[in-house]
Design a protein around this motif. Structure first.
Motif, PDB file in Angstrom:
ATOM      1  N   GLY A  19      12.555  63.375  84.190  1.00  0.00           N
ATOM      2  CA  GLY A  19      11.585  62.287  84.048  1.00  0.00           C
ATOM      3  C   GLY A  19      12.318  60.962  84.244  1.00  0.00           C
ATOM      4  N   CYS A  20      13.052  60.844  85.346  1.00  0.00           N
ATOM      5  CA  CYS A  20      13.965  59.707  85.542  1.00  0.00           C
ATOM      6  C   CYS A  20      13.202  58.416  85.817  1.00  0.00           C
ATOM      7  N   CYS A  21      13.844  57.331  85.471  1.00  0.00           N
ATOM      8  CA  CYS A  21      13.339  55.999  85.779  1.00  0.00           C
ATOM      9  C   CYS A  21      14.249  55.359  86.829  1.00  0.00           C
ATOM     10  N   GLU A  22      13.756  54.362  87.495  1.00  0.00           N
ATOM     11  CA  GLU A  22      14.515  53.706  88.561  1.00  0.00           C
ATOM     12  C   GLU A  22      15.392  52.599  87.972  1.00  0.00           C
ATOM     13  N   THR A  23      16.656  52.612  88.360  1.00  0.00           N
ATOM     14  CA  THR A  23      17.601  51.594  87.904  1.00  0.00           C
ATOM     15  C   THR A  23      17.405  50.321  88.713  1.00  0.00           C
ATOM     16  N   ARG A  24      17.651  49.187  88.082  1.00  0.00           N
ATOM     17  CA  ARG A  24      17.529  47.907  88.777  1.00  0.00           C
ATOM     18  C   ARG A  24      18.567  47.824  89.901  1.00  0.00           C
ATOM     19  N   LEU A  25      18.149  47.168  90.989  1.00  0.00           N
ATOM     20  CA  LEU A  25      18.943  47.212  92.209  1.00  0.00           C
ATOM     21  C   LEU A  25      20.347  46.650  92.037  1.00  0.00           C
ATOM     22  N   TYR A  26      20.502  45.548  91.303  1.00  0.00           N
ATOM     23  CA  TYR A  26      21.831  44.950  91.178  1.00  0.00           C
ATOM     24  C   TYR A  26      22.744  45.747  90.254  1.00  0.00           C
ATOM     25  N   LEU A  27      22.223  46.810  89.591  1.00  0.00           N
ATOM     26  CA  LEU A  27      23.039  47.657  88.723  1.00  0.00           C
ATOM     27  C   LEU A  27      23.293  49.039  89.310  1.00  0.00           C
ATOM     28  N   VAL A  28      22.643  49.361  90.433  1.00  0.00           N
ATOM     29  CA  VAL A  28      22.710  50.724  90.950  1.00  0.00           C
ATOM     30  C   VAL A  28      24.124  51.109  91.341  1.00  0.00           C
ATOM     31  N   THR A  29      24.774  50.296  92.178  1.00  0.00           N
ATOM     32  CA  THR A  29      26.084  50.688  92.715  1.00  0.00           C
ATOM     33  C   THR A  29      27.137  50.832  91.625  1.00  0.00           C
ATOM     34  N   GLY A  30      27.155  49.877  90.674  1.00  0.00           N
ATOM     35  CA  GLY A  30      28.156  49.947  89.612  1.00  0.00           C
ATOM     36  C   GLY A  30      28.013  51.187  88.755  1.00  0.00           C
ATOM     37  N   TYR A  31      26.783  51.497  88.335  1.00  0.00           N
ATOM     38  CA  TYR A  31      26.578  52.685  87.492  1.00  0.00           C
ATOM     39  C   TYR A  31      26.670  53.984  88.293  1.00  0.00           C
ATOM     40  N   TRP A  32      26.343  53.924  89.588  1.00  0.00           N
ATOM     41  CA  TRP A  32      26.479  55.119  90.411  1.00  0.00           C
ATOM     42  C   TRP A  32      27.949  55.505  90.548  1.00  0.00           C
ATOM     43  N   PHE A  33      28.819  54.519  90.805  1.00  0.00           N
ATOM     44  CA  PHE A  33      30.256  54.792  90.881  1.00  0.00           C
ATOM     45  C   PHE A  33      30.803  55.219  89.524  1.00  0.00           C
ATOM     46  N   ARG A  34      30.302  54.613  88.470  1.00  0.00           N
ATOM     47  CA  ARG A  34      30.758  54.998  87.137  1.00  0.00           C
ATOM     48  C   ARG A  34      30.403  56.451  86.837  1.00  0.00           C
ATOM     49  N   GLU A  35      29.235  56.876  87.268  1.00  0.00           N
ATOM     50  CA  GLU A  35      28.824  58.263  87.046  1.00  0.00           C
ATOM     51  C   GLU A  35      29.707  59.234  87.809  1.00  0.00           C
ATOM     52  N   MET A  36      30.251  58.810  88.951  1.00  0.00           N
ATOM     53  CA  MET A  36      31.172  59.664  89.695  1.00  0.00           C
ATOM     54  C   MET A  36      32.407  60.004  88.864  1.00  0.00           C
ATOM     55  N   PHE A  37      32.933  59.018  88.151  1.00  0.00           N
ATOM     56  CA  PHE A  37      34.092  59.271  87.291  1.00  0.00           C
ATOM     57  C   PHE A  37      33.716  60.199  86.138  1.00  0.00           C
ATOM     58  N   GLY A  38      32.496  60.025  85.594  1.00  0.00           N
ATOM     59  CA  GLY A  38      32.060  60.904  84.517  1.00  0.00           C
ATOM     60  C   GLY A  38      31.897  62.349  84.975  1.00  0.00           C
ATOM     61  N   LEU A  39      31.338  62.546  86.175  1.00  0.00           N
ATOM     62  CA  LEU A  39      31.191  63.902  86.700  1.00  0.00           C
ATOM     63  C   LEU A  39      32.542  64.525  87.035  1.00  0.00           C
ATOM     64  N   ALA A  40      33.473  63.698  87.577  1.00  0.00           N
ATOM     65  CA  ALA A  40      34.811  64.226  87.882  1.00  0.00           C
ATOM     66  C   ALA A  40      35.520  64.673  86.611  1.00  0.00           C
ATOM     67  N   ARG A  41      35.392  63.900  85.554  1.00  0.00           N
ATOM     68  CA  ARG A  41      36.006  64.314  84.280  1.00  0.00           C
ATOM     69  C   ARG A  41      35.347  65.565  83.728  1.00  0.00           C
ATOM     70  N   LEU A  42      34.029  65.673  83.921  1.00  0.00           N
ATOM     71  CA  LEU A  42      33.323  66.849  83.417  1.00  0.00           C
ATOM     72  C   LEU A  42      33.744  68.107  84.161  1.00  0.00           C
ATOM     73  N   TYR A  43      33.847  68.022  85.496  1.00  0.00           N
ATOM     74  CA  TYR A  43      34.215  69.216  86.281  1.00  0.00           C
ATOM     75  C   TYR A  43      35.683  69.566  86.131  1.00  0.00           C
ATOM     76  N   LEU A  44      36.546  68.552  86.029  1.00  0.00           N
ATOM     77  CA  LEU A  44      37.990  68.831  85.967  1.00  0.00           C
ATOM     78  C   LEU A  44      38.476  69.189  84.577  1.00  0.00           C
ATOM     79  N   PHE A  45      37.968  68.472  83.563  1.00  0.00           N
ATOM     80  CA  PHE A  45      38.481  68.656  82.203  1.00  0.00           C
ATOM     81  C   PHE A  45      37.442  69.218  81.245  1.00  0.00           C
ATOM     82  N   GLY A  46      36.178  69.318  81.689  1.00  0.00           N
ATOM     83  CA  GLY A  46      35.139  69.887  80.826  1.00  0.00           C
ATOM     84  C   GLY A  46      34.693  68.981  79.718  1.00  0.00           C
ATOM     85  N   ILE A  47      34.932  67.668  79.846  1.00  0.00           N
ATOM     86  CA  ILE A  47      34.507  66.746  78.780  1.00  0.00           C
ATOM     87  C   ILE A  47      33.700  65.591  79.397  1.00  0.00           C
TER      88      ILE A  47
END
Length: 400
Positions: free
Chosen positions: A372-400
């Motif tokens: 049930g996702c909501c749309e992120t504001r345009l000026y915040l999309v890129t920053g949080y999208w890149f931040r989520e990449m680091f979170g997913l990498a930590r989740l897949y590599l270290f499981g946290i």
């Protein structure tokens, strides 16, 4: 008294006498001897061609071409050797620089062994080839716009605009690893396109390995970014099916300012309010604890906002202990089982956050998970999208 012939003559007569002899020659008489001295011819010194060439130039001299004499055309079998010809330019003067240049004079000078010097060096003017060579030898220089290719101009324009888009959250006092990393990537590509002429010139064998490795890593990063972004979009498009009327709404928390939600949390609550308004039988779990810089728990601020919007408090359950996405889903699972709510859940969060929330929901024991996702504001999309990449990498590599 007898005259003595050996006595000296009076001074008036002189010892030497000279007179003009025949033919205009000078004659000197010494005793009985007459010496005839021929007239002295004036000495004429002839300058060598080198001395003639070194004489000071006559600025009033105007060279005139000698009249051409018609000679018999020699046969092609044994052509005569032509004398060496050297082009001699006119002497320079400050007043004559603005005047029209005089035609050069062709002079036969077989004795000149040294080549004629280039007058462009004396005048200080540089040929275009010399300028380009001097420019290429410099370690750092900017190219003019007409020297940059169309492809590089397009890359500079696109990634320059993307850099401005990525750095925009800083002006709203929003920063983090996502904003920094996205801005650095866009700026790096922009500078690479801008100074590609320097990179291409310094592409040596020793440096090519490092640059090739960097290019390979960059290509791998771009490929991984594209694959993960596709997975994130796929997770955010998992909507509730029409044959599943009974489900529980789980709203993930975000930063709160006092008793007011932040912009991102406000967008999530607006999405939850629209779903709860359209489905009166659906219950809701708001989840989120209190951070170090917060006065109230995120769950309390969310419940207060929904109640003020008109949602009944009996439909809202608060989970106020979690401090991460993992704890949000894990503690919500316990709360749902405690109150006997439906374990078919719809996760309300931003589009970029849906994939990681779904992974933690599966690890917490949920089976039927919808978005049930909501749309992120345009000026915040890129920053949080890149931040989520680091979170997913930590989740897949270290499981946290």
């Amino acid at each position: 008294m007898q005259n003595n012939t050996n006595s000296p003559k009076p001074p008036s007569e002189g010892r030497f006498r000279s007179h003009s002899a025949q033919g205009g020659e000078n004659a000197v008489t010494q005793g009985r001897t007459q010496v005839i001295i021929p007239p002295r011819q004036p000495e004429v010194r002839q300058n060598s061609p080198q001395q003639e060439r070194r004489r000071a130039p006559d600025h009033n001299f105007r060279p005139v071409r000698p009249p051409q004499q018609h000679k018999e055309q020699p046969s092609h079998e044994n052509p005569p050797e032509s004398p060496r010809q050297v082009v001699v330019g006119l002497p320079k003067h400050e007043k004559q620089e603005k005047q029209q240049k005089q035609p050069p004079v062709i002079v036969d000078s077989p004795n000149i062994d040294s080549p004629v010097k280039d007058r462009s060096k004396k005048s200080g003017k540089k040929e275009p080839e010399a300028k380009n060579k001097e420019k290429d030898e410099r370690k750092f220089y900017f190219q003019r716009p007409r020297e940059i290719s169309a492809l590089r101009k397009m890359l500079m324009l696109v990634f320059g605009l993307l850099f401005g888009w990525c750095i925009a959250p800083v002006f709203f006092h929003i920063s983090g690893i996502g904003v920094i990393s996205s801005s650095a990537v866009m700026l790096g590509i922009f500078l690479t396109a801008m100074f590609w002429h320097l990179i291409d010139r310094n592409w040596t064998f020793k440096k090519s390995a490092a640059v090739s490795l960097a290019a390979l890593l960059f290509a791998a990063g771009v490929a991984a970014f594209g694959i993960v972004s596709g997975m994130m979009l796929k997770a955010s498009l998992t909507a509730v099916p029409s044959d599943c009327p009974n489900y529980t709404l789980v709203v993930l928390g975000c930063k709160a300012h006092g008793d007011k939600p932040s912009w991102m949390l406000n967008d999530r609550l607006e999405k939850a309010f629209s779903i709860l308004s359209e489905n009166p039988n659906v219950k809701c779990v708001v989840t989120g604890g209190m951070g170090d810089d917060e006065q109230f728990t995120e769950a309390f601020v969310m419940r207060k906002y929904l109640v003020e919007k008109g949602i009944s408090p009996d439909r809202i359950y608060m989970e106020e202990l979690s401090e991460s996405t993992e704890e949000n889903l894990l503690y919500s699972k316990s709360l749902i089982r405690l109150y006997g709510l439906s374990e078919n859940i719809v996760i309300v969060t931003d589009r970029f956050h849906e994939l990681r929330a779904r992974i933690w929901a599966e690890k917490s024991g949920f089976r039927n998970i919808y978005s049930g996702c909501c749309e992120t504001r345009l000026y915040l999309v890129t920053g949080y999208w890149f931040r989520e990449m680091f979170g997913l990498a930590r989740l897949y590599l270290f499981g946290i």
